[in-house]
Design a protein around this motif. Structure first.
Motif, PDB file in Angstrom:
ATOM      1  N   GLN A  12      45.613 -54.116   9.250  1.00  0.00           N
ATOM      2  CA  GLN A  12      46.000 -55.425   8.722  1.00  0.00           C
ATOM      3  C   GLN A  12      45.691 -56.535   9.721  1.00  0.00           C
ATOM      4  OE1 GLN A  12      50.142 -55.079   7.824  1.00  0.00           O
ATOM      5  NE2 GLN A  12      49.789 -54.320   5.748  1.00  0.00           N
ATOM      6  N   ALA A  13      45.978 -56.290  10.985  1.00  0.00           N
ATOM      7  CA  ALA A  13      45.708 -57.296  12.022  1.00  0.00           C
ATOM      8  C   ALA A  13      44.209 -57.568  12.127  1.00  0.00           C
ATOM      9  CB  ALA A  13      46.262 -56.833  13.357  1.00  0.00           C
ATOM     10  N   LEU A  14      43.410 -56.520  12.070  1.00  0.00           N
ATOM     11  CA  LEU A  14      41.959 -56.694  12.129  1.00  0.00           C
ATOM     12  C   LEU A  14      41.446 -57.463  10.923  1.00  0.00           C
ATOM     13  CD1 LEU A  14      39.435 -56.017  13.762  1.00  0.00           C
ATOM     14  CD2 LEU A  14      39.263 -53.913  12.456  1.00  0.00           C
ATOM     15  N   TYR A  15      42.003 -57.186   9.748  1.00  0.00           N
ATOM     16  CA  TYR A  15      41.611 -57.905   8.537  1.00  0.00           C
ATOM     17  C   TYR A  15      41.945 -59.388   8.645  1.00  0.00           C
ATOM     18  CZ  TYR A  15      41.524 -59.417   3.695  1.00  0.00           C
ATOM     19  OH  TYR A  15      41.267 -60.106   2.540  1.00  0.00           O
ATOM     20  N   VAL A  16      43.105 -59.705   9.191  1.00  0.00           N
ATOM     21  CA  VAL A  16      43.507 -61.109   9.345  1.00  0.00           C
ATOM     22  C   VAL A  16      42.570 -61.823  10.323  1.00  0.00           C
ATOM     23  CG1 VAL A  16      45.322 -62.610  10.236  1.00  0.00           C
ATOM     24  CG2 VAL A  16      45.895 -60.781   8.671  1.00  0.00           C
ATOM     25  N   VAL A  17      42.209 -61.150  11.410  1.00  0.00           N
ATOM     26  CA  VAL A  17      41.294 -61.764  12.380  1.00  0.00           C
ATOM     27  C   VAL A  17      39.927 -62.017  11.749  1.00  0.00           C
ATOM     28  CG1 VAL A  17      40.025 -61.318  14.513  1.00  0.00           C
ATOM     29  CG2 VAL A  17      42.467 -60.876  14.416  1.00  0.00           C
ATOM     30  N   LEU A  18      39.430 -61.051  10.994  1.00  0.00           N
ATOM     31  CA  LEU A  18      38.131 -61.238  10.330  1.00  0.00           C
ATOM     32  C   LEU A  18      38.196 -62.347   9.289  1.00  0.00           C
ATOM     33  CD1 LEU A  18      36.953 -57.554   9.877  1.00  0.00           C
ATOM     34  CD2 LEU A  18      36.023 -59.261  11.423  1.00  0.00           C
ATOM     35  N   LYS A  19      39.292 -62.393   8.541  1.00  0.00           N
ATOM     36  CA  LYS A  19      39.452 -63.432   7.525  1.00  0.00           C
ATOM     37  C   LYS A  19      39.558 -64.813   8.166  1.00  0.00           C
ATOM     38  CE  LYS A  19      43.251 -63.750   4.961  1.00  0.00           C
ATOM     39  NZ  LYS A  19      44.279 -63.482   3.924  1.00  0.00           N
ATOM     40  N   ALA A  20      40.212 -64.898   9.313  1.00  0.00           N
ATOM     41  CA  ALA A  20      40.376 -66.190   9.979  1.00  0.00           C
ATOM     42  C   ALA A  20      39.083 -66.668  10.631  1.00  0.00           C
ATOM     43  CB  ALA A  20      41.486 -66.103  11.015  1.00  0.00           C
ATOM     44  N   SER A  21      38.259 -65.752  11.096  1.00  0.00           N
ATOM     45  CA  SER A  21      37.030 -66.157  11.787  1.00  0.00           C
ATOM     46  C   SER A  21      35.824 -66.255  10.849  1.00  0.00           C
ATOM     47  CB  SER A  21      36.719 -65.176  12.916  1.00  0.00           C
ATOM     48  OG  SER A  21      36.464 -63.887  12.391  1.00  0.00           O
ATOM     49  N   ALA A  22      35.947 -65.773   9.634  1.00  0.00           N
ATOM     50  CA  ALA A  22      34.807 -65.748   8.709  1.00  0.00           C
ATOM     51  C   ALA A  22      34.213 -67.120   8.411  1.00  0.00           C
ATOM     52  CB  ALA A  22      35.194 -65.046   7.413  1.00  0.00           C
ATOM     53  N   PRO A  23      35.004 -68.163   8.155  1.00  0.00           N
ATOM     54  CA  PRO A  23      34.362 -69.455   7.835  1.00  0.00           C
ATOM     55  C   PRO A  23      33.461 -69.970   8.949  1.00  0.00           C
ATOM     56  CG  PRO A  23      36.680 -69.538   7.268  1.00  0.00           C
ATOM     57  CD  PRO A  23      36.465 -68.257   7.993  1.00  0.00           C
ATOM     58  N   MET A  24      33.904 -69.863  10.193  1.00  0.00           N
ATOM     59  CA  MET A  24      33.087 -70.362  11.297  1.00  0.00           C
ATOM     60  C   MET A  24      31.838 -69.501  11.506  1.00  0.00           C
ATOM     61  SD  MET A  24      36.375 -71.314  13.505  1.00  0.00           S
ATOM     62  CE  MET A  24      37.020 -69.777  12.988  1.00  0.00           C
ATOM     63  N   LEU A  25      31.983 -68.200  11.324  1.00  0.00           N
ATOM     64  CA  LEU A  25      30.834 -67.317  11.489  1.00  0.00           C
ATOM     65  C   LEU A  25      29.778 -67.556  10.415  1.00  0.00           C
ATOM     66  CD1 LEU A  25      32.608 -63.980  12.444  1.00  0.00           C
ATOM     67  CD2 LEU A  25      31.330 -65.506  13.933  1.00  0.00           C
ATOM     68  N   VAL A  26      30.226 -67.767   9.177  1.00  0.00           N
ATOM     69  CA  VAL A  26      29.278 -68.015   8.088  1.00  0.00           C
ATOM     70  C   VAL A  26      28.562 -69.343   8.293  1.00  0.00           C
ATOM     71  CG1 VAL A  26      29.121 -68.475   5.602  1.00  0.00           C
ATOM     72  CG2 VAL A  26      30.474 -66.550   6.428  1.00  0.00           C
ATOM     73  N   VAL A  27      29.297 -70.362   8.697  1.00  0.00           N
ATOM     74  CA  VAL A  27      28.680 -71.675   8.943  1.00  0.00           C
ATOM     75  C   VAL A  27      27.670 -71.572  10.082  1.00  0.00           C
ATOM     76  CG1 VAL A  27      29.152 -74.005   9.786  1.00  0.00           C
ATOM     77  CG2 VAL A  27      30.540 -73.037   7.968  1.00  0.00           C
ATOM     78  N   ALA A  28      28.022 -70.883  11.159  1.00  0.00           N
ATOM     79  CA  ALA A  28      27.095 -70.719  12.282  1.00  0.00           C
ATOM     80  C   ALA A  28      25.859 -69.941  11.858  1.00  0.00           C
ATOM     81  CB  ALA A  28      27.790 -70.017  13.435  1.00  0.00           C
ATOM     82  N   LEU A  29      26.031 -68.949  10.996  1.00  0.00           N
ATOM     83  CA  LEU A  29      24.889 -68.176  10.510  1.00  0.00           C
ATOM     84  C   LEU A  29      23.950 -69.033   9.679  1.00  0.00           C
ATOM     85  CD1 LEU A  29      23.614 -65.283  10.076  1.00  0.00           C
ATOM     86  CD2 LEU A  29      24.933 -65.265   7.964  1.00  0.00           C
ATOM     87  N   VAL A  30      24.501 -69.819   8.769  1.00  0.00           N
ATOM     88  CA  VAL A  30      23.671 -70.664   7.900  1.00  0.00           C
ATOM     89  C   VAL A  30      22.950 -71.736   8.709  1.00  0.00           C
ATOM     90  CG1 VAL A  30      23.778 -72.355   6.025  1.00  0.00           C
ATOM     91  CG2 VAL A  30      25.020 -70.207   5.832  1.00  0.00           C
ATOM     92  N   VAL A  31      23.662 -72.384   9.616  1.00  0.00           N
ATOM     93  CA  VAL A  31      23.035 -73.435  10.431  1.00  0.00           C
ATOM     94  C   VAL A  31      21.979 -72.830  11.349  1.00  0.00           C
ATOM     95  CG1 VAL A  31      23.468 -75.123  12.256  1.00  0.00           C
ATOM     96  CG2 VAL A  31      24.975 -75.006  10.284  1.00  0.00           C
ATOM     97  N   GLY A  32      22.276 -71.701  11.957  1.00  0.00           N
ATOM     98  CA  GLY A  32      21.297 -71.049  12.832  1.00  0.00           C
ATOM     99  C   GLY A  32      20.041 -70.635  12.089  1.00  0.00           C
ATOM    100  N   LEU A  33      20.223 -70.102  10.880  1.00  0.00           N
ATOM    101  CA  LEU A  33      19.065 -69.722  10.076  1.00  0.00           C
ATOM    102  C   LEU A  33      18.248 -70.938   9.668  1.00  0.00           C
ATOM    103  CD1 LEU A  33      17.612 -67.354   8.714  1.00  0.00           C
ATOM    104  CD2 LEU A  33      19.053 -67.761   6.718  1.00  0.00           C
TER     105      LEU A  33
END
Length: 89
Positions: A12-33
């Motif tokens: 559960q803790a790992l899921y919360v961390v992934l859910k909390a960091s997902a928006p920034m990671l997706v934005v960084a991926l799109v901008v980097g691409l």
């Protein structure tokens, strides 16, 4: 306390961390691409051109998604502290 219970709590803790960091990671991926495609088409090979837009985009996404991230983390923490007697006993 059984090992399945501890593994479930860690999951559960790992899921919360992934859910909390997902928006920034997706934005960084799109901008980097996008910047990489721009660099490939214009043949500009400047390292800071890829770095600065990603930092700005991640900062803006943190400003936009910050309340949601904070709410997610506070909900998980309150659930964790609310069930503390169940975890200890």
């Amino acid at each position: 306390m059984s090992s399945e219970f501890i593994i479930g709590l860690a999951g559960q803790a790992l899921y919360v961390v992934l859910k909390a960091s997902a928006p920034m990671l997706v934005v960084a991926l799109v901008v980097g691409l996008s910047v990489s495609i721009f660099q490939a088409t214009t043949q500009i090979q400047e390292q800071t051109l890829a770095f600065v837009p990603k930092i700005i985009a991640v900062f803006l996404s943190l400003l936009i998604f910050g309340p949601w991230i904070l709410n997610t983390l506070v909900d998980f923490t309150s659930q964790l502290l609310g069930n503390l007697s169940r975890y200890i006993g």
